[in-house]
Motif scaffolding. Sequence first.
Motif, mmCIF file in Angstrom:
data_model
loop_
_atom_site.group_PDB
_atom_site.id
_atom_site.type_symbol
_atom_site.label_atom_id
_atom_site.label_comp_id
_atom_site.label_asym_id
_atom_site.label_seq_id
_atom_site.Cartn_x
_atom_site.Cartn_y
_atom_site.Cartn_z
ATOM 1 N N GLY A 84 -3.175 -0.156 12.938
ATOM 2 C CA GLY A 84 -4.185 -1.125 13.405
ATOM 3 C C GLY A 84 -4.611 -2.070 12.180
ATOM 4 N N PHE A 85 -5.406 -3.055 12.731
ATOM 5 C CA PHE A 85 -6.229 -3.905 11.858
ATOM 6 C C PHE A 85 -7.110 -3.294 10.959
ATOM 7 N N GLY A 86 -7.940 -2.402 11.463
ATOM 8 C CA GLY A 86 -8.931 -1.504 10.475
ATOM 9 C C GLY A 86 -8.081 -0.757 9.406
ATOM 10 N N GLY A 87 -7.146 -0.233 9.748
ATOM 11 C CA GLY A 87 -6.174 0.650 8.583
ATOM 12 C C GLY A 87 -5.607 -0.524 7.633
ATOM 13 N N ALA A 88 -5.383 -1.687 8.159
ATOM 14 C CA ALA A 88 -4.258 -2.536 7.143
ATOM 15 C C ALA A 88 -5.743 -3.109 6.450
ATOM 16 N N LEU A 89 -7.035 -3.210 6.942
ATOM 17 C CA LEU A 89 -7.898 -3.862 6.236
ATOM 18 C C LEU A 89 -8.496 -2.779 5.180
ATOM 19 N N VAL A 90 -8.587 -1.521 5.327
ATOM 20 C CA VAL A 90 -8.848 -0.401 4.271
ATOM 21 C C VAL A 90 -7.871 -0.554 3.021
ATOM 22 N N PHE A 91 -6.359 -0.732 3.569
ATOM 23 C CA PHE A 91 -5.406 -0.634 2.634
ATOM 24 C C PHE A 91 -5.581 -1.826 1.640
ATOM 25 N N LEU A 93 -8.562 -3.291 0.983
ATOM 26 C CA LEU A 93 -9.965 -3.178 0.315
ATOM 27 C C LEU A 93 -9.392 -2.259 -0.765
ATOM 28 N N LEU A 94 -8.851 -1.188 -0.700
ATOM 29 C CA LEU A 94 -8.394 -0.071 -1.798
ATOM 30 C C LEU A 94 -7.553 -0.785 -2.679
ATOM 31 N N LEU A 95 -6.469 -1.837 -2.187
ATOM 32 C CA LEU A 95 -5.678 -2.439 -3.411
ATOM 33 C C LEU A 95 -6.616 -3.568 -4.295
ATOM 34 N N LEU A 96 -7.452 -4.003 -3.301
ATOM 35 C CA LEU A 96 -8.597 -4.754 -4.209
ATOM 36 C C LEU A 96 -9.379 -3.810 -5.271
ATOM 37 N N LEU A 97 -10.096 -2.938 -4.785
ATOM 38 C CA LEU A 97 -10.522 -2.014 -5.356
ATOM 39 C C LEU A 97 -9.839 -1.485 -6.836
ATOM 40 N N ALA A 153 -5.255 0.843 -12.839
ATOM 41 C CA ALA A 153 -5.076 0.551 -11.628
ATOM 42 C C ALA A 153 -3.862 1.324 -10.884
ATOM 43 N N ARG A 154 -3.084 1.968 -11.691
ATOM 44 C CA ARG A 154 -2.004 2.762 -11.270
ATOM 45 C C ARG A 154 -2.765 4.097 -10.613
ATOM 46 N N ILE A 155 -3.700 4.525 -11.615
ATOM 47 C CA ILE A 155 -4.366 5.871 -11.162
ATOM 48 C C ILE A 155 -5.337 5.779 -9.912
ATOM 49 N N VAL A 156 -5.859 4.598 -9.971
ATOM 50 C CA VAL A 156 -6.747 4.362 -8.732
ATOM 51 C C VAL A 156 -6.015 4.365 -7.495
ATOM 52 N N ILE A 157 -4.904 3.724 -7.519
ATOM 53 C CA ILE A 157 -3.792 3.653 -6.296
ATOM 54 C C ILE A 157 -3.446 5.026 -5.974
ATOM 55 N N ALA A 158 -3.013 6.102 -7.059
ATOM 56 C CA ALA A 158 -2.419 7.146 -6.584
ATOM 57 C C ALA A 158 -3.780 8.030 -6.049
ATOM 58 N N GLN A 159 -4.871 7.810 -6.657
ATOM 59 C CA GLN A 159 -6.314 8.683 -6.234
ATOM 60 C C GLN A 159 -6.615 8.364 -4.750
ATOM 61 N N LEU A 160 -6.581 6.856 -4.541
ATOM 62 C CA LEU A 160 -7.241 6.596 -3.224
ATOM 63 C C LEU A 160 -6.491 6.380 -2.002
ATOM 64 N N MET A 161 -5.114 6.147 -2.355
ATOM 65 C CA MET A 161 -4.041 6.269 -1.266
ATOM 66 C C MET A 161 -3.289 7.403 -1.038
ATOM 67 N N SER A 162 -3.318 7.788 0.188
ATOM 68 C CA SER A 162 -2.522 9.321 0.399
ATOM 69 C C SER A 162 -1.021 8.739 0.685
ATOM 70 N N ASP A 166 2.391 3.381 1.081
ATOM 71 C CA ASP A 166 1.056 2.574 0.709
ATOM 72 C C ASP A 166 1.005 2.620 -0.841
ATOM 73 N N ARG A 167 1.098 3.568 -1.329
ATOM 74 C CA ARG A 167 1.008 3.762 -2.995
ATOM 75 C C ARG A 167 2.066 2.806 -3.655
ATOM 76 N N SER A 168 3.412 2.914 -3.023
ATOM 77 C CA SER A 168 4.558 2.013 -3.264
ATOM 78 C C SER A 168 4.175 0.601 -3.155
ATOM 79 N N ILE A 169 3.780 0.318 -2.097
ATOM 80 C CA ILE A 169 3.598 -1.097 -2.093
ATOM 81 C C ILE A 169 2.383 -1.822 -2.546
ATOM 82 N N ALA A 170 1.600 -0.966 -2.923
ATOM 83 C CA ALA A 170 0.459 -1.609 -3.578
ATOM 84 C C ALA A 170 0.657 -1.459 -4.969
ATOM 85 N N TRP A 171 1.332 -0.444 -5.558
ATOM 86 C CA TRP A 171 1.706 -0.465 -7.059
ATOM 87 C C TRP A 171 2.916 -1.607 -7.383
#
Length: 395
Positions: A84-91, A93-97, A153-162, A166-171
Amino acid sequence: PDAARDLVAKLSDEDARALLLAQLDLVAKKEEATTTATDQRNPAAVLYKTVSDIGNDFYIGVERVPTIASGIRTGVANFLDGRGFGGALVFVLLLLLSVLAGLAVEWLARWSAQRWFAAKSQIRPDAAGSKLKIQAIAFCRDLVGLLVFAVVARIVIAQLMSAPMDRSIAWSFVLQLIVLVRFASIVFRFFLSPTNPDIRLVEADDETARFLHRNVLVVAGLVGSIQFLIPALDQNGVPMGELRLGWWINLVAYIWTVVVIWKARAGITKILMGEETAHAPHRLARWWPTISIVAVVVNWLLIEIIANAGRYDLLQGQQNVALALILLTPAFFLAVRGAVGALMPAIEEATDDVRQARDKIRGSYIRIGQVAVVVVEILIVAKLWGVKLGNLATA
């Protein structure tokens, strides 16, 4: 023969027809294989097939243009499906973080090492070898900063995205659209110093330096967008090759590169000439923009031929390395000139005859070094493409 005839006589009409069709298919395949082998030995047939395949790629690419927007919408819809939109928004935000965390730690690392780098950079730009030292210090500082950013950035992505996807796309986003572009900027800033001509390592005017640096970032961004978008769409239900989006972006990147080289040909020639007076380096410098354009076009044609042959295992980044080697060739030539200059410094008290003789020797060494650079590049590109030059020599 009699046993075979008895066996055939016992076959039903359907079985006989199936057997006949199987034999006909076998004969057709043998004839096709023979024709293909003959065509592969015929240069005209190979050229015709290559041109035909490239023309077919253009046709398919134009035909698929109307489907690009809808295909991207499909990929985005599949990405949103289930979250949903909320899940995409969380993704997002986590990427931005993760990006902000990387930038913050990079800034802290730079701030911590600022005093050391500042002390090392207190050199007069007009001192012998000082430009190279200042630029080398800046290059190492920027490269270390980029490495810190990428690791954090790689460490934060691995820790925040389960979710693995999502981890593959963000990295991939961070690596291809941020790290790659910044790395290209660092490398070309080292040589061109677009904002500070006092420490510029090459003989280039401000306009050429800024133009080349700016457009290298555009090409790097186009290459990175291919590496990010196509796998991301594939992970979200849009198979590779369906939209031909990567083909179009790749074509734009190569056309852009050719246009940049052509528009900056005078500046590139000036960069390659430097302060040398030997005729051979001057001839090579004048011809290099044209040679590099031909090399870029050949590299694109190789990609097309390999893709049409279905050898996608040879398109796992080799084409980008080959393009980078072409673009960095002037830098390698400058390194050769710098090495020769360091080994054979000018003698102020020498007579004109001695200077002329020394210039000729330096020109010969530079020419040999530049030829060696081109040979090494050819060997590297051949290795990347899986081409055995020994086989070509004996063909």
